[in-house]
Scaffold this active site. Structure first.
Site, PDB file in Angstrom:
ATOM      1  N   HIS A  19     -11.354  59.385  43.272  1.00 38.22           N
ATOM      2  CA  HIS A  19     -11.267  60.813  43.597  1.00 38.22           C
ATOM      3  C   HIS A  19     -10.142  61.089  44.596  1.00 38.22           C
ATOM      4  O   HIS A  19     -10.194  62.058  45.346  1.00 38.22           O
ATOM      5  CB  HIS A  19     -12.611  61.346  44.125  1.00 38.22           C
ATOM      6  CG  HIS A  19     -13.671  61.373  43.060  1.00 38.22           C
ATOM      7  ND1 HIS A  19     -13.792  62.395  42.158  1.00 38.22           N
ATOM      8  CD2 HIS A  19     -14.632  60.468  42.748  1.00 38.22           C
ATOM      9  CE1 HIS A  19     -14.810  62.138  41.333  1.00 38.22           C
ATOM     10  NE2 HIS A  19     -15.321  60.968  41.673  1.00 38.22           N
ATOM     11  N   ASP A  21      -6.835  60.828  43.338  1.00 35.08           N
ATOM     12  CA  ASP A  21      -5.610  61.177  42.580  1.00 35.08           C
ATOM     13  C   ASP A  21      -5.372  62.677  42.524  1.00 35.08           C
ATOM     14  O   ASP A  21      -4.233  63.114  42.580  1.00 35.08           O
ATOM     15  CB  ASP A  21      -5.566  60.510  41.196  1.00 35.08           C
ATOM     16  CG  ASP A  21      -6.582  61.036  40.193  1.00 35.08           C
ATOM     17  OD1 ASP A  21      -7.607  61.601  40.614  1.00 35.08           O
ATOM     18  OD2 ASP A  21      -6.351  60.865  38.985  1.00 35.08           O
ATOM     19  N   SER A  52     -10.796  57.179  12.648  1.00 34.74           N
ATOM     20  CA  SER A  52     -11.085  56.405  13.862  1.00 34.74           C
ATOM     21  C   SER A  52     -12.298  55.526  13.605  1.00 34.74           C
ATOM     22  O   SER A  52     -13.332  56.023  13.144  1.00 34.74           O
ATOM     23  CB  SER A  52     -11.393  57.352  15.033  1.00 34.74           C
ATOM     24  OG  SER A  52     -12.149  56.678  16.023  1.00 34.74           O
ATOM     25  N   GLY A 103     -16.158  56.624  26.743  1.00 35.26           N
ATOM     26  CA  GLY A 103     -16.979  57.320  27.725  1.00 35.26           C
ATOM     27  C   GLY A 103     -17.672  56.437  28.734  1.00 35.26           C
ATOM     28  O   GLY A 103     -18.660  56.841  29.335  1.00 35.26           O
ATOM     29  N   LEU A 106     -13.720  53.572  31.365  1.00 36.38           N
ATOM     30  CA  LEU A 106     -12.593  52.639  31.242  1.00 36.38           C
ATOM     31  C   LEU A 106     -11.391  53.330  30.608  1.00 36.38           C
ATOM     32  O   LEU A 106     -10.436  52.698  30.190  1.00 36.38           O
ATOM     33  CB  LEU A 106     -12.982  51.401  30.436  1.00 36.38           C
ATOM     34  CG  LEU A 106     -14.151  50.589  31.007  1.00 36.38           C
ATOM     35  CD1 LEU A 106     -14.294  49.280  30.257  1.00 36.38           C
ATOM     36  CD2 LEU A 106     -13.966  50.324  32.495  1.00 36.38           C
ATOM     37  N   SER A 109      -9.988  57.599  26.668  1.00 38.07           N
ATOM     38  CA  SER A 109      -9.241  58.813  26.294  1.00 38.07           C
ATOM     39  C   SER A 109      -7.749  58.637  26.569  1.00 38.07           C
ATOM     40  O   SER A 109      -6.920  58.898  25.689  1.00 38.07           O
ATOM     41  CB  SER A 109      -9.800  60.043  27.011  1.00 38.07           C
ATOM     42  OG  SER A 109      -9.707  59.929  28.408  1.00 38.07           O
ATOM     43  N   GLU A 141      -4.942  66.405  28.032  1.00 40.79           N
ATOM     44  CA  GLU A 141      -6.335  66.502  28.497  1.00 40.79           C
ATOM     45  C   GLU A 141      -6.557  67.796  29.287  1.00 40.79           C
ATOM     46  O   GLU A 141      -7.564  68.472  29.126  1.00 40.79           O
ATOM     47  CB  GLU A 141      -6.720  65.284  29.350  1.00 40.79           C
ATOM     48  CG  GLU A 141      -6.793  63.996  28.541  1.00 40.79           C
ATOM     49  CD  GLU A 141      -7.936  63.066  28.949  1.00 40.79           C
ATOM     50  OE1 GLU A 141      -9.065  63.545  29.200  1.00 40.79           O
ATOM     51  OE2 GLU A 141      -7.688  61.848  29.025  1.00 40.79           O
ATOM     52  N   ASP A 153      -5.257  57.898  35.310  1.00 39.26           N
ATOM     53  CA  ASP A 153      -5.616  57.217  34.066  1.00 39.26           C
ATOM     54  C   ASP A 153      -4.415  57.022  33.145  1.00 39.26           C
ATOM     55  O   ASP A 153      -4.131  55.896  32.732  1.00 39.26           O
ATOM     56  CB  ASP A 153      -6.725  57.971  33.327  1.00 39.26           C
ATOM     57  CG  ASP A 153      -8.051  57.902  34.054  1.00 39.26           C
ATOM     58  OD1 ASP A 153      -8.112  57.244  35.114  1.00 39.26           O
ATOM     59  OD2 ASP A 153      -9.026  58.510  33.570  1.00 39.26           O
TER      60      ASP A 153
END
Ligand code: ADP
Ligand code: MG
Length: 351
Positions: A19, A21, A52, A103, A106, A109, A141, A153
């Protein structure tokens, strides 16, 4: 014959700097040996067809991308954004295969987005450097999927190199690869408690940080000194600020601990980070707290903490390199106590 290109990108685990970034602070993520692979086959006409292995089939027409709230938004948002930037793409078949659990914190997304952007770069001969790819992934995103994720990320995923962690200053976007000494290993265990980054908690913390920065008269919490007076800030926000300020200091110390191969010190910093996220930032949950306790009870483990956005998800622990199946032992104890399934994500199961 249509030409087929294939590219991949890793998942990531954040070692420390949680928390921070979106407060223009420091983070220290590490790429994982688990990857998302995207193959693209260009076609002369038709739609974008995506398959997918984790989510199934979807399709849409280039130029008619619509937000659906489904996984296809990650792909459609990417072609939407590139067109907005003046890039011409064409119809294609996209095949996604992944080893990164979806989800679990890691960053499946960002891994999908970066792998797709890399494949597009090759298939359509785009000139995009790795930092630009990270920024585009974040923009997809933020603006299309509707998740207010920070730059960590996508940067971690786009710039990771095996055997090293990535120190990032999220204000300047400068980064440095920090070699992991062979006296240290990392264990990642998922708690089985699903987290939702697009859910309320994460966005609420961001809003709290913005409010605290406004009250303190700074551009972002990055600018709050360790000894600054927090009198102007109500009690709850004061604790949020305390987490961000202390966490930034811990990232700098952790970088040093890794450079000096001081695994016990890194473990202490992990424990302090967890306590701060649990008590001051309030993003842990009882199951994850218990998983951290069980990990820290093992002699091979130097320290452990919640990793990722919180409200569930995984823990990361620093361990001795020869710690064998310590992850499996921790998971088994946790399962007996909580009746929940814990997944050992690192080291990855092979075979
Ligand atoms: P995390 O990034 O921590 O794994 P997120 O909630 O940010 O968690 O992203 C997970 C979402 O990303 C999935 O629910 C799905 O919509 C999308 N996604 C990730 N990887 C894939 C994949 N291989 N195939 C389809 N969708 C994916
Ligand atoms: Mg994500």
């Amino acid at each position: 014959m249509a030409e087929r290109v294939e590219e991949s990108a890793p998942g990531r685990v954040n070692l420390i700097g949680e928390h921070t970034d979106y407060n223009e602070g420091f983070v220290l993520p590490m790429g994982l040996p688990l990857r998302t692979t995207v193959a693209i086959e260009r076609r002369n006409s038709g739609d974008v067809e995506i398959e997918s292995d984790a989510r199934g089939h979807a399709s849409y027409r280039l130029g008619e991308e619509q937000r659906t709230g489904e996984w296809v938004d990650y792909v459609a948002g990417t072609t939407w954004l590139l067109r907005e930037r003046g890039t011409t793409l064409g119809p294609m078949r996209v095949r996604v295969t992944t080893e990164v659990p979806l989800g679990s914190g890691l960053s499946s997304s960002a891994s999908l987005l970066v792998a797709f952007l890399r494949a597009l770069r090759r298939a359509f001969e785009l000139s995009l450097d790795d930092l630009t790819i990270a920024r585009l992934a974040q923009e997809v995103e933020n603006r299309f999927v509707g998740a207010r994720v920070g730059i960590m990320d996508p940067m971690a995923v786009s710039l990771a190199a095996p055997g090293s962690a990535l120190f990032i200053d999220t204000r300047s976007l400068t980064f440095e690869r920090i070699a992991i000494p062979d006296t240290m290993a990392f264990v990642v265990i998922d708690s089985g408690v699903a987290h939702r980054l697009s859910g309320g908690g994460y966005n609420q913390r961001r809003a709290e940080c913005e409010e605290a920065a406004r009250l303190l008269g700074v551009a972002s919490l990055r600018d709050v000194a360790a000894d600054a007076s927090l009198d102007a800030v109500p009690e709850v926000l004061r604790r949020r600020v305390r987490h961000v300020v202390s966490e930034n200091a811990r990232v700098l110390e952790a970088r040093e601990a890794i450079q000096q191969a001081d695994a016990p010190r890194l473990g202490q910093l992990f424990s302090l980070s967890h306590a701060s996220l649990r008590d001051d930032y309030e993003v842990s949950v009882p199951e994850v707290d218990r998983l951290v306790e069980l990990a820290e009870a093992e002699p091979e483990i130097h320290g452990a903490r919640i990793t990722g956005g919180g409200f569930g998800g995984a823990i990361v622990a620093v361990s001795r390199p020869e710690s064998g199946d310590v992850g499996a032992r921790i998971a088994a104890r946790y399962e007996r106590e909580t009746q929940r399934h814990a997944d050992v994500l690192l080291p990855p199961a092979r075979g």
